[in-house]
Scaffold this active site. Structure first.
Site, PDB file in Angstrom:
ATOM      1  N   CYS A 191      -3.399 -12.178  48.453  1.00 44.47           N
ATOM      2  CA  CYS A 191      -2.138 -12.658  47.887  1.00 44.47           C
ATOM      3  C   CYS A 191      -1.305 -11.478  47.385  1.00 44.47           C
ATOM      4  CB  CYS A 191      -2.431 -13.690  46.790  1.00 44.47           C
ATOM      5  SG  CYS A 191      -1.019 -14.713  46.372  1.00 44.47           S
ATOM      6  N   HIS A 205      -6.660 -17.544  49.286  1.00 45.11           N
ATOM      7  CA  HIS A 205      -7.562 -17.010  48.271  1.00 45.11           C
ATOM      8  C   HIS A 205      -9.021 -17.349  48.554  1.00 45.11           C
ATOM      9  CE1 HIS A 205      -4.633 -15.719  45.108  1.00 45.11           C
ATOM     10  NE2 HIS A 205      -3.846 -16.530  45.792  1.00 45.11           N
ATOM     11  N   GLU A 243     -11.544 -16.084  47.245  1.00 50.60           N
ATOM     12  CA  GLU A 243     -12.314 -16.039  45.994  1.00 50.60           C
ATOM     13  C   GLU A 243     -12.221 -17.360  45.240  1.00 50.60           C
ATOM     14  OE1 GLU A 243      -9.310 -15.185  46.269  1.00 50.60           O
ATOM     15  OE2 GLU A 243      -8.242 -14.862  44.392  1.00 50.60           O
TER      16      GLU A 243
END
Lengths: 759, 79, 226
Positions: free
Chosen positions: C85, C194, C196
């Site tokens: 991002c 994302h 994560e």
């Protein structure tokens, strides 16, 4: 240079006329200030008293009703509170050494004037309140109310408010996990933008807002102080015989503040490090009334006095007067009390985060708040008289003359759908109406994932976040209010708001623990509004007592009206619950397990007063709101939590506006799974599908658990009815003898409305 | 056809976080002596000849800027 | 195995990137923007957020941070770097990856669960995926529309450097549905979604993102043995 009004000067010209009325002070209030001080106030003192004695800061019209909270808080309820009403935010012990703090505040008027910045700074303000308790802010929620969805001004206000909440909250790194979006023409010209924040800390890290320890330093840190939000005191500037053109132009200043979420994010991390190193003795955020509020509240809550050298405050604008510096509402500022030996360490942490920090004064033992400006005393007051001993009004209260007429206007007379085709059309019309339609258009603009602890977010019944990654302990929260119910009966309507927020928390498997509120009402000078207010406070306080959960704090917002027309009374109730392990949360969507039975818990009566059906189909508001039975709500919550603990529930969804039909549609669409429903032959299908009776939850029970679960309900006296089964094959919601709705058709109806209005 | 430029800039008394972020970054990049930066918006409009100044003012004030927090300047650069 | 996670002022998803590193049993090492010390890490994650408020352009100020000079040098020597991002935006501004991110076509911040196809399973961050695998990963940004010159895009496509592509709808108007790309040597990867935030179905839409972090374990191991 502007001539500065000092305490000495006040003694030499005691009868100088002062513009107290323009500052919002009444004759008797001004007289009381003179009596307290034994002289006329200086300009700076007048600015302080006027803003601190305003409705917004002093709660002067509502304070007398707070006794209801006290009278209804039992020692057992009190025992869960680590900090309560009067602190920046209430703090609750959730077990395992964790404390959770939460609060809602309104930012209604600023959000109407400048929707983006108004909403953004609303988020910023509530986050600093949580920070000031020593907690790390963990999540936000936004209860929002707008005018009619198709009104042109709603098209201006709503997208700006949503972008502002997103723009600030997303940049701050706080997940947005819930809230409300409600439309009603009464909010046209007066939208309600309420913001809630939840934070957590270890119990021993609780910080209180007080200035203790003589000799301790007062440090202002964060953004510089500018001319934000000083519109109110600009009247003083013109009185100052000023030849400074900066000052002369102040009258034109907007009362809008601009937020800087980046500065706030850095401020949060900076505070976390200061707390961890135990460098802070007391702390207060700067919000409404800025330094006036922070210094007087800190000093008033401490045991001594305080001396502030106001000229040390770092400024952003030229030629600011002491009154302006004290009144400025510049955002992203905090005020800390620090031991002298810790000042250097404090400054090092601020430097690391590039946060501006300045020692502006110290704690004294004089018992007075003394503020100097380049050596001259401009304020010398007993701090309690500013912060805690403001005026208190017993406003006249009168039940509105038309309340009986309103309640007599029974929705039973409205024509109802009866044929399957009419019922089908009603369902589609309701699920696509602005209040019941999907709020995805709004919530997809909020980051719900950041920090990685979001377990449930919108459109779940409540938001849920994990607090402890090791144990899985977490909290759930929900805010609710149906202003139409409150209008029909403020006492019952407010208890319905409480019941729904409570039920929403339990529906996700959490045990409700504590309550906060944001009471949005019209003018307190209207006896009818004060009657609504008193009824609402009583209803909430007594309801909390019955449920055994304390009110930890709240916010009152008066004067929400357009002309002389008040908004629907809107006491937003927030309930916080605890869950010992978030892995056992109950989701909203059905179809997670193969083979689920759908069971409706609770009882359905013919209740359409204030209902979404009456509103959407007939534009009707009258009669009585649904009945509320808090003992039943308590039992229902216990059953839901037990069901979650024993793995008996694979999904659950609260029934509220729009009734069973709405709950079924949402549970099916969120779970992307169809279902077959068989209605009770002995009750009107219309009532079963659309009534808004309280105390009901739709649950999905794996077939293997069905008997165990229903036996538990029966044994504990909770009415239940098997209403159908989940059907993973069909991709449709089939309501027998009414209609079969393909999920695609439902999705289009439910999801299409807001994008069509606001894209 | 005319080319009209509208510049919108935060009012002097309004906090400008964008400008502040840039002014704080400049010394880190080795540029000293820049005392302040304000960040605004620049619009270029192609307009028909019959669009008069009053209309342009309305566009700038009511739409391109929010007069509560922003000032604007309208300039015709070519006609 | 040490994975460094950079924190700039305004970084938001650093705690999440560190959690993801720990989830694959790597050691997460915090790296501070104002230091130039990579503290002996084997790989670096430049996480998401709004570094310095992103007020000028996303990533425009962060690229000049001392730590980024070290990251650029290490990347040129082959250290695996992942930009997520805002981190992807920073890597583009820093010149480690080509192109730039523009405002989303809808002009709104968009937070949603997004399907991606893994187009290249030979980068340092994607070897654990099956070729063509479809994974569910959250996106959350307002400036996520990848764009580059026609020539650059042709080059990226021809060299197989489009690593992730949006499927089932393009959420932001990215050119060729591009969600993530890599450097010519496949060591530096940037993506807008994302991973994560997709390491556990409890807190994300899936655990598909773990593959990204497991892959880099392999990549750094092979570097040691080579």
């Amino acid at each position: 240079m502007t001539e500065i009004d000092t305490v000495d000067k006040a003694a030499t010209d005691p009868d100088r006329p002062q513009p107290y009325a323009e500052l919002g002070l009444k004759d008797d209030e001004y007289a009381r200030i003179r009596e307290i001080l034994g002289r006329r106030p200086t300009e700076a003192e007048l600015a302080m008293y006027s803003v601190m004695w305003s409705e917004h800061c002093s709660y002067k019209s509502s304070k007398v009703h707070w006794r209801h909270w006290k009278e209804n808080t039992t020692p057992e309820m009190q025992a869960k509170l680590l900090a309560g009403i009067g602190e920046n935010a209430g703090v609750v012990d959730i077990g395992d050494g964790w404390a959770v703090t939460f609060k809602v505040e309104s930012h209604n008027h600023p959000s109407y004037v400048e929707p983006y910045q108004g909403a953004a700074t609303g988020v910023g303000g509530i986050v600093r309140d949580i920070l000031a308790m020593g907690a790390r802010p963990l999540a936000v929620m936004d209860p929002l109310r707008f005018g009619a969805a198709d009104h042109p001004d709603t098209k201006r206000v709503l997208p700006g408010v949503v972008a502002g909440i997103g723009g600030y909250g997303n940049c701050l790194g706080l997940p947005n996990i819930g809230g409300e979006v409600v439309f009603d023409p009464s909010y046209q010209g007066n939208p309600l933008v309420n913001a809630m924040c939840i934070g957590a800390m270890r119990v021993e890290d609780l910080q209180l807002a007080k200035a203790s320890g003589v000799g301790n330093k007062v440090i202002l840190f964060g953004a510089r102080t500018g001319l934000d939000g000083i519109g109110g005191v600009s009247v003083l500037a013109s009185e100052s015989f000023s030849d400074d053109e900066d000052v002369a132009s102040r009258k034109k200043l907007p009362s809008v503040q601009v937020g800087d979420p980046f500065t706030e994010k850095v401020l949060i991390e900076c505070c976390m490090e200061l707390f961890a190193q135990r460098l802070v003795v007391g702390i207060q955020d700067l919000g409404g009334a800025g330094l006036s509020c922070a210094t007087s509240e800190l000093a008033s809550a401490g045991e001594g006095g305080m001396h502030i050298e106001l000229d040390k405050v770092p400024l952003r604008a030229k030629g600011m007067t002491p009154a302006e510096v004290l009144s400025s509402e510049s955002q992203e500022r905090m005020c800390a009390i620090v031991r002298p030996e810790d000042v250097d360490a404090f400054m090092r942490v601020c430097q690391k985060w590039d946060v501006l920090a300045t020692v502006i004064g110290e704690v004294t033992d004089t018992g007075r708040l003394v503020i100097t400006w380049h050596g001259e005393t401009v304020v010398d007051v007993p701090p309690r008289t500013v912060a805690h001993e403001g005026p208190e009004y017993h406003r006249p209260i009168a039940r509105p003359a038309d309340q009986d007429e309103l309640q007599a206007d029974d929705p039973a007379k409205l024509p109802r759908p009866s044929t399957p085709e009419e019922l089908r059309e009603t369902l589609l019309r309701l699920i696509s109406s602005p209040n019941l339609a999907s709020k995805e258009w709004v919530t997809s603009q909020y980051d719900r994932y950041v920090r990685g602890n979001t377990v449930l977010a919108q459109p779940s019944d409540s938001g849920m976040i994990r607090i402890d990654e090791e144990t899985g302990r977490g909290v759930a929260a929900s805010t609710d209010c149906n202003g139409r119910y409150v209008k029909l009966d403020p006492y019952v309507g407010t208890q319905l708001a409480l019941a729904e927020a409570y039920r929403n928390v339990a529906t996700t498997g959490a045990t409700p623990l504590a309550v906060t509120n944001c009471l949005n009402f019209g003018s307190p000078e209207d006896p009818g509004v004060m009657w609504q207010f008193e009824q609402a406070v009583k209803g909430l306080a007594e309801g909390c007592r019955e449920l055994g959960i304390p009110v930890t704090g709240g916010n009152v917002s008066f004067y929400n009206q357009t002309g002389s027309t008040a908004i629907l009374p809107t006491p937003v109730v927030g309930v916080l619950g605890v869950i010992d392990d978030v892995r056992r949360r109950i989701p909203t969507g059905i179809g997670a397990e193969p083979g689920e039975t759908l069971i409706l818990l609770g009882e359905t009566s013919d209740e359409f007063g204030g209902s979404e059906w009456a509103h959407v189909v007939h534009g009707h508001l009258g009669g009585r709101p649904p009945q509320v039975d808090l003992a039943r709500e308590k039992l229902l919550a216990e059953i839901l939590v037990a069901g979650s603990r024993d793995g008996m529930l694979s999904a659950a969804h609260d029934l509220s506006e729009g009734g069973l039909a709405q709950a079924l549609v949402e549970a099916a669409l969120i779970g992307q799974t169809g279902a077959r429903i068989i209605l009770d032959e002995d009750q009107d299908p219309f009532v079963q599908l659309f009534s808004e009776s309280a105390g009901r939850v739709l649950v999905a029970v794996p077939r293997t658990e069905e008997l165990r679960f229903t036996e538990m309900c029966t044994a504990r006296g909770l009415p239940w009815r098997r209403i159908g089964v989940v059907d993973p094959e069909s991709n449709a919601l089939e309501i027998q003898d009414v209609a079969t709705f393909p999920l695609d058709e439902l999705r289009q109806a439910w999801e299409g409305t807001l994008p069509a209005l606001f894209d | 056809m005319a080319r009209v430029v509208v510049d919108v800039i935060p009012k002097p008394e309004i906090l400008d976080p964008q400008g502040q972020a840039i002014v704080k970054a400049l010394p880190r990049l080795g540029f000293t002596g820049v005392r302040d930066v304000r960040q605004g918006k620049h619009f270029e409009l192609e307009v028909d000849d019959e669009v008069d100044d009053a209309t342009l003012e309305k566009i700038a004030e009511g739409f391109l800027s929010n007069p509560v927090i922003e000032d604007y300047v309208v300039r015709r650069v070519e006609s | 195995m040490k994975i460094g996670v950079i924190t700039f002022p305004g970084t938001l998803d650093d705690v999440d990137a560190a959690r993801a590193a720990r989830a694959v049993e790597a050691e997460a090492v915090p790296l501070w923007h104002a230091d130039d010390d990579l503290r002996g890490v084997d790989a670096v994650v430049v996480p998401g957020g709004f570094s310095y408020g992103d007020y000028l352009r996303a990533g425009a100020i962060a690229r000049f941070a001392p730590i980024m000079q070290s990251v650029v040098d290490a990347a040129r020597r082959g250290m695996p770097v992942l930009g997520i991002c805002n981190g992807f935006q920073i890597l583009c501004e820093a010149g480690l990856l080509p192109g730039v991110m523009l405002r989303n076509v809808g002009l709104h911040f968009v937070c949603k669960d997004q399907w991606l196809r893994v187009e290249n399973t030979e980068t340092a961050w994607t070897t654990r995926f099956e070729p063509g695998a479809e994974i569910l990963i959250p996106i959350k940004n307002i400036d996520g529309r990848y764009t580059a010159s026609a020539e650059t895009v042709r080059e990226l496509e021809a060299e197989g450097r489009v690593v992730f592509r949006y499927v089932e709808g393009n959420p932001n108007g990215s050119i060729n549905d591009i969600a993530g790309i890599c450097s010519p040597d496949g060591r530096v990867v940037g993506l807008m979604p994302h991973p994560e935030h997709a390491i556990d179905a409890l807190t994300g839409p899936s655990d598909d993102g773990l593959g990204v972090f497991y892959s880099v374990l392999d990549a750094t191991r092979s570097l040691v043995t080579a």
